[in-house]
Scaffold this active site. Structure first.
Site: not given
Ligand code: FBP
Length: 546
Positions: A77, A141, A172, A198-201, A239, A246, A248
């Protein structure tokens, strides 16, 4: 290519480097390392890359190196700052010898296998400095794990005279980078492999990795949006906004946004699991907060929901674990339709899990039974948990209304923030951090390292004081079940309930639930006072304050 005025002004920004990387370096080696778990097994699987020391770079003497070429892959991602890792690597490689070349493999690891590549020239690089996105070469991916893929890779690496490959990815992808490093080392192919976190997560972090890049910018972008919604919410007062974020499995993004915005409710998946909460417990928790605010005349609020929450409800977690095994059965590999897959699952899971499966709304149950991503993960971003929870809260409140326990109104809006933040223009922090990670990777390559991840530490201090070096990837590994089999993987960092960020949140959440204590962080700023432009995430500040 037409560009915005902001992009033009940002292109001129020169990212900062740690002092040690500003001139020639010397690698200082620490003691031999061990993996975080399953040490004997990991050592056996990685005989050539296990036990290597952590490396720190210090100022050293200049050395002349013959020209060499480097390849780069963006994997998984998108995360803000990817282009800066590439520009840091580009500048670092060129500073060692202007004749060095950098090749980018197109659309992720698949580009290596399919021999799809382009040279990153200085003209091309200059168009992407300090921009968000991975579009310079694209990402993908494809999972690199088969010998056949590694052999196809070595053909093109040899053809392009590439001495080292840098793989920018999450847990991964870096696991795969390590497997590739080990394979090329065992075969004595003479190609080094270096990873970049790397990962925003935010779930690729540990003693050595302070944070994965992109987390800072993504959280700031989501927090701006949440802040805007909170202003709207506090203006119209009609509301409840259910906002899924996001991330994961890990709740780092939701927690960081809660620390920045002070919403009424933020669920933390790791806590839901630790307290063994059922879906009904989670719904009751939200409904009680809604009812308490309604009693004060406040029929509005905000709820942050980590996208992976469903996986942490113990009964559903158990179900997913069995579904993963069932979906990995040979007989499941030839199924072609979604309906067939759901029927297959129903026929093969245990009675307990079947009961849980049947108790879920059919759309959610179907989603859990459908395909995994190439790494075997449930695609939680596709599950509409924000709608599921708000629907269930509405049902509960309707019952409470009849019983006189709820006196207000419950109007809802739903949001899912993920893609909005993954390609945002990097904050100053991510711009500097990523550039340093890339530049540092060139020094790991020059020092002949393989199976290492580029690391930059001490990042809450000014950039000049940052510490650059490398960590052996095997040090972060243990064995976990993937696609039905035990595999060596980098251990994912989930939110620690005894960690400072969660504790701070837990100490304030009751007040934030009752009062309207919203904070409106506003958009990322690039120029201006340092307390506005150069702050790291609250998570990192709290973690490093300990
Ligand atoms: P990575 O783990 O590859 O950095 O991706 C993060 C992410 O944005 C998650 O937060 C999200 O669940 C997933 O990718 C969404 O995947 P896709 O881009 O394949 O829709």
């Amino acid at each position: 290519m037409a560009i915005s005025n902001l992009q033009a002004a940002r292109a001129a920004y020169q990212p900062k480097l740690p002092k040690a990387l500003q001139g020639p370096v010397k690698a200082v080696e620490g003691a031999p390392t061990q993996s975080v778990g399953n040490q004997a097994e990991i050592k056996e699987l990685f005989p050539n890359t296990y036990g290597m020391p952590v490396i720190t770079f210090e100022a050293g003497e200049p050395v002349e190196l013959p020209a060499f070429n480097v390849g780069i892959i963006l994997s998984g991602g998108q995360a803000p700052g990817g282009h800066n890792v590439i520009s840091g690597l580009f500048d670092g490689v060129k500073s060692l010898n202007p004749a060095n070349k950098l090749y980018g493999f197109i659309l992720g690891p698949g580009g290596l296998v399919d021999h799809s590549y382009m040279e990153i020239t200085s003209e091309l690089m200059d168009q992407y400095r300090n921009t968000g996105g991975f579009d310079i070469i694209g990402s993908g991916r494809t999972k690199l794990e088969e010998e056949d893929q590694f052999e196809k890779g070595i053909q093109i690496l040899r053809e392009l005279n590439i001495k080292a490959l840098v793989i920018i990815g999450g847990d991964d992808s870096n696991t795969n980078a390590c497997v590739l490093a080990e394979y090329y080392a065992a075969k004595k192919y003479g190609v080094q492999v270096i990873g970049c976190p790397k990962t925003i997560d935010g779930d690729l972090k540990n003693e050595q990795i302070e944070t994965s890049f992109g987390f800072d910018t993504a959280c700031k972008t989501y927090s701006e949006l949440i802040g805007n919604i909170q202003r709207d919410c506090n203006s119209a007062r009609k509301y409840w906004h259910f906002i899924k974020l996001m991330g994961r499995s890990a709740s780092h993004i939701a927690l960081e946004c809660a620390l920045q915005c002070q919403p009424n409710i933020c669920l933390v998946s790791e806590e839901v699991e630790a307290k063994a909460m059922s879906l009904d417990d989670v719904v009751t928790y939200i409904a009680e907060a809604v009812a308490a605010r309604a009693a004060e005349g406040n029929n509005f609020g905000t709820v942050l929901i980590p996208e992976g929450i469903i996986e942490f409800i113990p009964a559903i977690k158990k179900l997913i674990a069995e579904l993963n095994d069932v979906l990995a059965l040979p007989a499941a590999q030839n199924i072609t339709s979604a309906n067939e897959q759901i029927e297959f699952v129903k026929a093969h899971i245990s009675p307990d899990n079947l009961a849980v499966f049947k108790s879920l709304p059919s759309d959610v149950a179907a989603q859990l039974a459908l395909d995994r991503d190439p790494h075997g993960n449930v695609q939680v971003s596709l599950i509409e948990t924000e709608k599921l929870l708000s629907r269930m809260v509405a049902d509960k409140l309707a019952v409470w209304k009849k019983a006189g326990k709820f006196v207000g109104k419950f109007g809802t809006q739903h949001h899912f923030f993920g893609y909005e933040g993954r390609c945002a223009a990097p904050s100053n922090y991510d711009a500097d951090y990523c550039y340093s990670l890339g530049y540092n990777a060139s020094r790991l390559i020059a020092n002949g390292k393989t199976g290492y991840m580029s690391i930059i530490k001490n990042t809450t201090a000014p950039a000049a004081e940052w510490i650059a070096g490398g960590v052996p990837i095997t040090m972060m590994m243990n064995l976990e079940k993937r696609n039905g089999k035990m595999k060596p993987v980098i251990r994912k960092a989930l939110v620690e309930l005894d960690g400072a960020p969660f504790k701070f949140f837990a100490a304030h959440r009751e007040q934030w639930a009752k009062e309207t204590a919203y904070v409106y962080p506003g958009p990322i700023q690039y120029w201006g006072p340092t307390e506005v432009c150069d702050q790291t995430t609250k998570t990192l500040q709290l973690e490093q304050a300990k």
